[in-house]
Design a protein around this motif. Structure first.
Motif, PDB file in Angstrom:
ATOM      1  N   LEU A 172     -20.208  11.235 -11.558  1.00 29.58           N
ATOM      2  CA  LEU A 172     -20.012  12.609 -10.909  1.00 29.58           C
ATOM      3  C   LEU A 172     -20.716  12.803  -9.982  1.00 29.58           C
ATOM      4  CD1 LEU A 172     -19.394  14.556 -14.242  1.00 29.58           C
ATOM      5  CD2 LEU A 172     -17.800  14.240 -12.395  1.00 29.58           C
ATOM      6  N   ASP A 173     -21.920  12.133  -9.943  1.00 28.67           N
ATOM      7  CA  ASP A 173     -22.506  12.067  -8.386  1.00 28.67           C
ATOM      8  C   ASP A 173     -21.549  11.760  -7.201  1.00 28.67           C
ATOM      9  OD1 ASP A 173     -24.837  13.349  -9.453  1.00 28.67           O
ATOM     10  OD2 ASP A 173     -25.940  11.449  -9.652  1.00 28.67           O
ATOM     11  N   ALA A 174     -21.002  10.619  -7.580  1.00 27.81           N
ATOM     12  CA  ALA A 174     -20.142  10.143  -6.335  1.00 27.81           C
ATOM     13  C   ALA A 174     -18.805  10.983  -6.400  1.00 27.81           C
ATOM     14  CB  ALA A 174     -20.135   8.712  -6.950  1.00 27.81           C
ATOM     15  N   HIS A 175     -18.569  11.396  -7.463  1.00 28.67           N
ATOM     16  CA  HIS A 175     -17.104  11.979  -7.386  1.00 28.67           C
ATOM     17  C   HIS A 175     -17.271  13.246  -8.503  1.00 28.67           C
ATOM     18  CE1 HIS A 175     -15.103   8.759  -5.506  1.00 28.67           C
ATOM     19  NE2 HIS A 175     -15.804   7.653  -6.513  1.00 28.67           N
ATOM     20  N   PRO A 176     -17.705  14.356  -7.911  1.00 33.48           N
ATOM     21  CA  PRO A 176     -17.928  15.636  -8.591  1.00 33.48           C
ATOM     22  C   PRO A 176     -16.672  16.325  -8.996  1.00 33.48           C
ATOM     23  CG  PRO A 176     -18.625  15.946  -6.185  1.00 33.48           C
ATOM     24  CD  PRO A 176     -18.189  14.238  -6.270  1.00 33.48           C
ATOM     25  N   ASP A 177     -15.592  16.052  -8.330  1.00 34.94           N
ATOM     26  CA  ASP A 177     -14.220  16.791  -8.687  1.00 34.94           C
ATOM     27  C   ASP A 177     -13.440  15.864  -9.503  1.00 34.94           C
ATOM     28  OD1 ASP A 177     -14.757  18.667  -7.062  1.00 34.94           O
ATOM     29  OD2 ASP A 177     -13.828  17.829  -5.243  1.00 34.94           O
ATOM     30  N   HIS A 178     -13.905  14.620 -10.244  1.00 35.84           N
ATOM     31  CA  HIS A 178     -13.297  13.962 -11.270  1.00 35.84           C
ATOM     32  C   HIS A 178     -13.130  14.687 -12.572  1.00 35.84           C
ATOM     33  CE1 HIS A 178     -12.405  10.237 -13.583  1.00 35.84           C
ATOM     34  NE2 HIS A 178     -12.239   9.816 -12.616  1.00 35.84           N
ATOM     35  N   THR A 179     -12.050  15.187 -12.743  1.00 43.46           N
ATOM     36  CA  THR A 179     -11.883  15.941 -13.977  1.00 43.46           C
ATOM     37  C   THR A 179     -11.999  15.187 -15.197  1.00 43.46           C
ATOM     38  OG1 THR A 179     -10.517  17.210 -12.626  1.00 43.46           O
ATOM     39  CG2 THR A 179     -10.271  17.531 -15.025  1.00 43.46           C
ATOM     40  N   ALA A 180     -11.341  14.078 -15.434  1.00 41.13           N
ATOM     41  CA  ALA A 180     -11.518  13.243 -16.434  1.00 41.13           C
ATOM     42  C   ALA A 180     -12.959  12.747 -17.050  1.00 41.13           C
ATOM     43  CB  ALA A 180     -10.808  11.804 -16.509  1.00 41.13           C
ATOM     44  N   ALA A 181     -13.848  12.501 -15.880  1.00 41.08           N
ATOM     45  CA  ALA A 181     -15.358  12.215 -16.195  1.00 41.08           C
ATOM     46  C   ALA A 181     -16.010  13.593 -16.541  1.00 41.08           C
ATOM     47  CB  ALA A 181     -15.978  11.800 -14.773  1.00 41.08           C
TER      48      ALA A 181
END
Length: 120
Positions: A36-45
């Motif tokens: 999530l640090d790399a992809h804060p908008d990743h809903t599944a994560a």
């Protein structure tokens, strides 16, 4: 520390799924933090991390994550259902009822309907 590659992040996400299945929510959260640090908008994560917080009885953190998902995807029935379970576990039944009903309205699965009080 080297920057994470997309492949590394996928491996971390999949490993977090396995840790959660093995009932290690803290380990899952650690892995998902970097995803999530790399992809804060990743809903599944974000959903997976919310589930890990819930399983680890970190209910405020779980609530915050589920609400973040719902800000982005207000029609996510699973997020409403899981938030309702979180609120229920936090002794907030009135708030939980609202989200159980939203989950059932968005996806009339038997478990959602039953939790909402719409089942047999």
């Amino acid at each position: 520390m080297a920057e994470a590659t997309p492949e590394t992040l996928v491996v971390q996400y999949r490993a977090a799924e396995q840790l959660l299945a093995a009932r290690d929510p803290r380990g899952a959260v650690k892995l998902l933090d970097s995803v999530l640090d790399a992809h804060p908008d990743h809903t599944a994560a974000r959903l997976l991390r919310a589930r890990a917080f819930f399983l680890g009885a970190q209910l405020r953190s779980a609530e915050r994550e589920f609400l973040t998902v719902l800000e982005r995807e207000p029609d996510n029935a699973y997020a409403h259902f899981a938030l309702a379970r979180t609120l229920q576990r936090s002794s907030r039944p009135d708030e939980a009822r609202r989200h159980f009903r939203l989950a059932a309205a968005l996806d009339p699965r038997p478990d959602f309907l039953e939790a909402a009080g719409f089942g047999p």
